[in-house]
Design an enzyme around this catalytic site. Structure first.
Site, PDB file in Angstrom:
ATOM      1  N   ARG A 103      32.708  33.782  10.404  1.00 37.44           N
ATOM      2  CA  ARG A 103      32.995  34.039  11.803  1.00 37.44           C
ATOM      3  C   ARG A 103      31.831  33.565  12.643  1.00 37.44           C
ATOM      4  NH1 ARG A 103      34.596  39.904  13.938  1.00 37.44           N
ATOM      5  NH2 ARG A 103      32.389  40.232  13.582  1.00 37.44           N
ATOM      6  N   THR A 107      31.583  33.133  19.330  1.00 38.69           N
ATOM      7  CA  THR A 107      32.997  33.056  19.725  1.00 38.69           C
ATOM      8  C   THR A 107      33.868  34.021  18.924  1.00 38.69           C
ATOM      9  OG1 THR A 107      33.511  31.396  18.055  1.00 38.69           O
ATOM     10  CG2 THR A 107      32.724  30.580  20.192  1.00 38.69           C
ATOM     11  N   ASP A 199      28.289  44.749   8.053  1.00 35.71           N
ATOM     12  CA  ASP A 199      28.700  43.407   7.618  1.00 35.71           C
ATOM     13  C   ASP A 199      28.904  43.440   6.108  1.00 35.71           C
ATOM     14  OD1 ASP A 199      28.489  40.693   6.564  1.00 35.71           O
ATOM     15  OD2 ASP A 199      28.014  40.125   8.615  1.00 35.71           O
ATOM     16  N   ASP A 202      27.046  40.773   3.906  1.00 34.66           N
ATOM     17  CA  ASP A 202      25.601  41.030   3.833  1.00 34.66           C
ATOM     18  C   ASP A 202      25.296  42.229   2.935  1.00 34.66           C
ATOM     19  OD1 ASP A 202      24.924  38.907   5.410  1.00 34.66           O
ATOM     20  OD2 ASP A 202      24.709  40.072   7.252  1.00 34.66           O
TER      21      ASP A 202
HETATM   22  C1  PRP Z   1      33.725  38.920   7.548  1.00 36.27           C
HETATM   23  C2  PRP Z   1      34.839  39.496   6.707  1.00 36.27           C
HETATM   24  C3  PRP Z   1      36.035  38.724   7.174  1.00 36.27           C
HETATM   25  C4  PRP Z   1      35.749  38.520   8.628  1.00 36.27           C
HETATM   26  C5  PRP Z   1      36.545  39.504   9.430  1.00 36.27           C
HETATM   27  O1  PRP Z   1      33.290  37.720   7.044  1.00 36.27           O
HETATM   28  O2  PRP Z   1      34.587  39.407   5.332  1.00 36.27           O
HETATM   29  O3  PRP Z   1      36.221  37.500   6.501  1.00 36.27           O
HETATM   30  O4  PRP Z   1      34.344  38.772   8.826  1.00 36.27           O
HETATM   31  O5  PRP Z   1      36.390  39.287  10.786  1.00 36.27           O
HETATM   32  P1  PRP Z   1      37.582  38.807  11.717  1.00 36.27           P
HETATM   33  O6  PRP Z   1      38.756  39.633  11.358  1.00 36.27           O
HETATM   34  O7  PRP Z   1      37.079  39.089  13.101  1.00 36.27           O
HETATM   35  O8  PRP Z   1      37.809  37.340  11.500  1.00 36.27           O
HETATM   36  P2  PRP Z   1      32.028  36.961   7.675  1.00 36.27           P
HETATM   37  O9  PRP Z   1      32.466  36.007   8.735  1.00 36.27           O
HETATM   38  O10 PRP Z   1      30.979  37.945   8.071  1.00 36.27           O
HETATM   39  O11 PRP Z   1      31.543  36.049   6.473  1.00 36.27           O
HETATM   40  P3  PRP Z   1      30.836  36.491   5.094  1.00 36.27           P
HETATM   41  O12 PRP Z   1      31.888  37.158   4.260  1.00 36.27           O
HETATM   42  O13 PRP Z   1      30.393  35.193   4.520  1.00 36.27           O
HETATM   43  O14 PRP Z   1      29.697  37.419   5.423  1.00 36.27           O
HETATM   44  N1  URA Z   2      33.078  41.530   9.410  1.00 37.33           N
HETATM   45  C1  URA Z   2      32.369  42.486   8.769  1.00 37.33           C
HETATM   46  O1  URA Z   2      31.842  42.257   7.667  1.00 37.33           O
HETATM   47  N2  URA Z   2      32.265  43.694   9.349  1.00 37.33           N
HETATM   48  C2  URA Z   2      32.821  43.973  10.541  1.00 37.33           C
HETATM   49  O2  URA Z   2      32.690  45.117  11.027  1.00 37.33           O
HETATM   50  C3  URA Z   2      33.539  42.962  11.201  1.00 37.33           C
HETATM   51  C4  URA Z   2      33.662  41.750  10.592  1.00 37.33           C
END
Ligand code: PRP
Ligand code: URA
Length: 208
Positions: A103, A107, A199, A202
């Site tokens: 994400r 944005t 997150d 993370d």
């Molecule tokens: C997180 C999560 C989803 C997304 C959800 O991933 O694992 O894929 O955010 O958010 P949304 O519904 O607003 O799209 P992230 O983008 O943090 O990537 P990561 O798993 O690599 O940390």
């Molecule tokens: N992605 C995450 O990992 N946590 C949140 O709360 C939202 C998006």
């Protein structure tokens, strides 16, 4: 919220609380996420079709069962990887497709960076796995991609769902059921789920 099924169970509630707790280490977070996912697999796969097959017990012939549908698991990288092993423990012959999305922090739109899939998705049950459904942008993009690849029978297993994400998926993909451990209150101004668990990627991988 007609597409959302919140799986209620005391052990799921307990594990979710451990995931939410900011003092839970990455090591424990991974263990608990796997365990909680195992509890959800049971309900997410409840309607899988079976075929009968005869077998012999040590005493006589009887009717047994094998799964009749091919299953494709699709973790959304990175955080979905934390749930994958729990599925493979129960469905070791499942195929696995990977989709890489992150994400954009400003944005909040998903950016795709990787995709690798089994050849034919059209006859399989496809389970998209990602612990967090926040704005729904990532899940919606992933489902769009799966549909372009001819997937017809898709379901999403997340852990924490936000009302905003559920509403987006119901609008854009009304044919996709969503299974979650909880429906949280709302998103904050940075797109994080409240109360949420932070997150997920993370916390799983220790990249805080
Ligand atoms: C997180 C999560 C989803 C997304 C959800 O991933 O694992 O894929 O955010 O958010 P949304 O519904 O607003 O799209 P992230 O983008 O943090 O990537 P990561 O798993 O690599 O940390
Ligand atoms: N992605 C995450 O990992 N946590 C949140 O709360 C939202 C998006």
């Amino acid at each position: 919220m007609k597409n959302l099924r919140v799986i209620e169970h005391p052990l799921i509630k307990r594990d979710l609380s451990l995931l939410r707790d900011r003092t839970t280490t990455s090591e424990d977070f991974r263990i608990v996420l796997k365990r909680l996912t195992s509890l959800m697999v049971y309900e997410v796969t409840r309607d899988l079709k079976l075929r009968s097959q005869e077998l012999e017990t040590p005493l006589e012939r009887t009717q047994g069962y094998a799964t009749a549908e091919e299953l494709i698991l699709v973790p959304v990288l990175r955080a979905g990887l934390g749930m994958l092993e729990s599925y493979l423990a129960f469905i070791p012959n499942a195929k696995v497709g990977h989709i890489g999305l992150y994400r954009d922090e400003t944005t909040l739109k998903p950016v795709d960076y990787y995709a690798k899939f089994p050849r034919d998705l059209s006859k399989s049950v496809v389970i998209l796995i990602d612990p967090m459904l926040a704005t729904g942008g990532s899940a919606s993009a992933a489902i769009q991609y799966l549909k372009q690849k001819e997937a017809k029978n898709i379901r999403l297993n997340c852990v924490v769902a936000a009302p905003e994400g559920v509403a987006l998926l119901e609008k854009e993909h009304p044919d996709v059921p969503i299974f979650a451990a909880v429906l949280d209150r709302q998103l904050n101004s940075r797109g994080y789920i409240m109360p949420g668990l932070g997150d997920a990627g993370d916390r799983i991988f220790g990249t805080l």
